[in-house]
Design an enzyme around this catalytic site. Structure first.
Site, PDB file in Angstrom:
ATOM      1  N   VAL A   1     -36.508   4.975 -26.182  1.00 25.49           N
ATOM      2  CA  VAL A   1     -35.874   3.695 -26.533  1.00 25.49           C
ATOM      3  C   VAL A   1     -36.771   2.473 -26.379  1.00 25.49           C
ATOM      4  O   VAL A   1     -36.431   1.403 -26.871  1.00 25.49           O
ATOM      5  CB  VAL A   1     -34.581   3.411 -25.732  1.00 25.49           C
ATOM      6  CG1 VAL A   1     -33.416   4.193 -26.244  1.00 25.49           C
ATOM      7  CG2 VAL A   1     -34.795   3.588 -24.267  1.00 25.49           C
TER       8      VAL A   1
ATOM      9  N   SER B   1     -37.737   8.128 -22.942  1.00 27.31           N
ATOM     10  CA  SER B   1     -37.426   9.539 -23.237  1.00 27.31           C
ATOM     11  C   SER B   1     -38.631  10.362 -23.673  1.00 27.31           C
ATOM     12  O   SER B   1     -38.526  11.589 -23.747  1.00 27.31           O
ATOM     13  CB  SER B   1     -36.347   9.625 -24.317  1.00 27.31           C
ATOM     14  OG  SER B   1     -35.115   9.261 -23.768  1.00 27.31           O
TER      15      SER B   1
ATOM     16  N   LYS C   1     -39.449  13.221 -21.441  1.00 22.85           N
ATOM     17  CA  LYS C   1     -38.596  14.415 -21.282  1.00 22.85           C
ATOM     18  C   LYS C   1     -39.305  15.752 -21.547  1.00 22.85           C
ATOM     19  O   LYS C   1     -39.161  16.685 -20.753  1.00 22.85           O
ATOM     20  CB  LYS C   1     -37.333  14.273 -22.145  1.00 22.85           C
ATOM     21  CG  LYS C   1     -36.378  13.194 -21.603  1.00 22.85           C
ATOM     22  CD  LYS C   1     -35.244  12.901 -22.574  1.00 22.85           C
ATOM     23  CE  LYS C   1     -34.307  11.827 -22.021  1.00 22.85           C
ATOM     24  NZ  LYS C   1     -33.298  11.408 -23.005  1.00 22.85           N
TER      25      LYS C   1
ATOM     26  N   TYR D   1     -34.985  10.700 -12.396  1.00 26.71           N
ATOM     27  CA  TYR D   1     -34.879  10.574 -13.859  1.00 26.71           C
ATOM     28  C   TYR D   1     -35.191   9.132 -14.295  1.00 26.71           C
ATOM     29  O   TYR D   1     -35.965   8.906 -15.233  1.00 26.71           O
ATOM     30  CB  TYR D   1     -33.480  11.004 -14.316  1.00 26.71           C
ATOM     31  CG  TYR D   1     -33.224  10.685 -15.768  1.00 26.71           C
ATOM     32  CD1 TYR D   1     -33.880  11.375 -16.782  1.00 26.71           C
ATOM     33  CD2 TYR D   1     -32.353   9.649 -16.129  1.00 26.71           C
ATOM     34  CE1 TYR D   1     -33.673  11.050 -18.116  1.00 26.71           C
ATOM     35  CE2 TYR D   1     -32.136   9.325 -17.459  1.00 26.71           C
ATOM     36  CZ  TYR D   1     -32.803  10.026 -18.448  1.00 26.71           C
ATOM     37  OH  TYR D   1     -32.606   9.696 -19.767  1.00 26.71           O
TER      38      TYR D   1
ATOM     39  N   TYR E   1     -33.457  13.403 -31.483  1.00 27.42           N
ATOM     40  CA  TYR E   1     -31.992  13.265 -31.363  1.00 27.42           C
ATOM     41  C   TYR E   1     -31.278  13.694 -32.634  1.00 27.42           C
ATOM     42  O   TYR E   1     -31.644  14.701 -33.222  1.00 27.42           O
ATOM     43  CB  TYR E   1     -31.630  11.830 -30.968  1.00 27.42           C
ATOM     44  CG  TYR E   1     -32.324  11.424 -29.711  1.00 27.42           C
ATOM     45  CD1 TYR E   1     -32.043  12.085 -28.520  1.00 27.42           C
ATOM     46  CD2 TYR E   1     -33.284  10.434 -29.703  1.00 27.42           C
ATOM     47  CE1 TYR E   1     -32.691  11.755 -27.363  1.00 27.42           C
ATOM     48  CE2 TYR E   1     -33.946  10.101 -28.544  1.00 27.42           C
ATOM     49  CZ  TYR E   1     -33.642  10.762 -27.376  1.00 27.42           C
ATOM     50  OH  TYR E   1     -34.282  10.444 -26.242  1.00 27.42           O
TER      51      TYR E   1
HETATM   52  O1  DON Z   1     -31.449   7.411 -20.101  1.00 22.72           O
HETATM   53  C1  DON Z   1     -31.800   6.311 -20.530  1.00 22.72           C
HETATM   54  O2  DON Z   1     -30.981   5.503 -20.853  1.00 22.72           O
HETATM   55  C2  DON Z   1     -33.247   5.920 -20.688  1.00 22.72           C
HETATM   56  N1  DON Z   1     -33.870   5.782 -19.451  1.00 22.72           N
HETATM   57  C3  DON Z   1     -34.018   6.848 -21.550  1.00 22.72           C
HETATM   58  C4  DON Z   1     -33.385   6.944 -22.844  1.00 22.72           C
HETATM   59  C5  DON Z   1     -34.261   7.089 -24.018  1.00 22.72           C
HETATM   60  O3  DON Z   1     -35.422   6.721 -24.102  1.00 22.72           O
HETATM   61  C6  DON Z   1     -33.557   7.652 -25.133  1.00 22.72           C
HETATM   62  N2  DON Z   1     -34.284   7.480 -26.332  1.00 22.72           N
HETATM   63  N3  DON Z   1     -34.099   7.236 -27.390  1.00 22.72           N
END
Ligand code: DON
Length: 332
Positions: free
Chosen positions: A274, A78, A81, A204, A256
């Site tokens: 993540v 993320s 983003k 994405y 978040y």
């Molecule tokens: O959308 C997802 O599940 C991941 N590719 C990215 C999510 C992410 O890094 C959210 N972060 N905390």
């Protein structure tokens, strides 16, 4: 190609500087913290070593600092983003992007879909998955390969050298990303995104699977701090006019449902992912990156938060703090 000689000279200048000594102490302070858990909902991410811990920083005049696993590659997730949001703004301008994605904090988990309904014109902001998927859908290009190439070129301009997608993580996300697929279908149902959602989701998942190191993320954050120009290469990665947009959503939505607490305690535009990456931007001064895959229940890196909290408090980096000790530590 990296400017190896230039990097060496800059690194040598920075060796033993008070700021480097401070980063070493900060690293040691948090090294033994094993709170949190590695993300497992994407099978490939579960393979991360929970002990990985790196801290990196880059000043707007190109000094680079790295401690611990700051050269360990991991997928950006993320943290991609805000950069893709910047790319969408560069391509379409504020008015068109604002039709497709808002800038309102959500106060819910990153993968939330419950607040998408027929009355919401657009996803809340580009930092949650719904908004990030809508933003990926704004990237133009004749075919999927060219769209991915465009994003990679943008990330590379920020990082200052070539980057690649981790195909294993991409396939892992693509085959297990049912929740993101559900979000995309819901948005399609409400007319928020264009119909080719499989291609949008692929882009994405690919943007999330770009391999970076904490050093790269520090360079990307420093580029934001440096009005959009990479401090080492001198290459512009984003028009200066859109820096304020990117930093604003990072400040209000980057962490978040921890974003309010973060703004209050750390007080810097930031973004987490993540895989354990966190970036923070000190506008006009510094890019900071932490990598540690042990996450708290909100999906933010535990050591990433602690390091940034301490740096902000110790050095007076909070946006609204009266003084900063950073220049003094950097010998300016
Ligand atoms: O959308 C997802 O599940 C991941 N590719 C990215 C999510 C992410 O890094 C959210 N972060 N905390």
């Amino acid at each position: 190609m990296r400017d190896d000689l230039g990097m060496l000279v800059r690194d040598m200048k920075a060796v033993g500087s008070p700021f480097r000594q401070y980063l070493n102490r900060l690293y040691e302070r948090h090294r033994g913290n094993t709170e949190g858990a590695v993300a497992t909902y994407i099978p490939e991410l579960a393979r991360a070593n929970p002990q990985w811990f790196g801290v990196a920083a880059m000043t707007v005049d190109g000094q680079q600092f790295g401690v611990g696993d700051s050269q360990q590659p991991f997928t950006i997730q993320s943290v991609s983003k805000p950069f893709v949001f910047g790319q969408a703004l560069s391509e379409h301008g504020r008015a068109k992007v604002a039709q497709r994605v808002g800038v309102e904090p959500l106060g819910e988990a990153f993968n939330s879909y419950i607040k998408l309904d027929a009355n919401s014109k657009r996803p809340h902001n580009p930092m949650v998955n719904a908004g990030a998927i809508a933003t990926a859908g704004l990237i133009t290009g004749a075919d999927p390969t060219l769209r991915l190439r465009k994003l990679l070129t943008m990330f590379e301009a920020f990082a200052g050298h070539p980057l690649n997608v981790d195909v294993g993580v991409f396939v892992s996300e693509k085959t297990t990303g049912h929740r993101n697929r559900a979000i995309a279908h819901l948005m399609l149902n409400f007319g928020m995104i264009e119909p080719d959602i499989d291609q949008t989701l692929d882009l994405y998942f690919q943007q999330c699977s770009v391999l970076v190191t904490a050093q790269d993320l520090a360079a990307m954050a420093a580029t934001l701090a440096n009005h959009g120009v990479n401090p080492v290469t001198g290459v512009r990665a984003i028009p200066e006019d859109y820096i304020r947009d990117v930093l604003s959503v990072m400040y209000t939505c980057g962490m978040y449902d921890y974003a309010g607490e973060w703004a209050y305690t750390v007080g810097l535009p930031a973004k987490s992912g993540v895989s354990g990456g966190v970036i923070a931007v000190v506008p006009g001064k510094l890019g900071i990156a932490v990598f540690s895959p042990l996450l708290d229940v909100k999906g933010n890196s535990v050591r990433g938060i602690k390091v940034c909290e301490d740096m902000s408090a110790d050095l007076g980096l909070h946006t609204f703090a009266p003084t900063s000790k950073l220049d003094e530590l950097l010998g300016k």
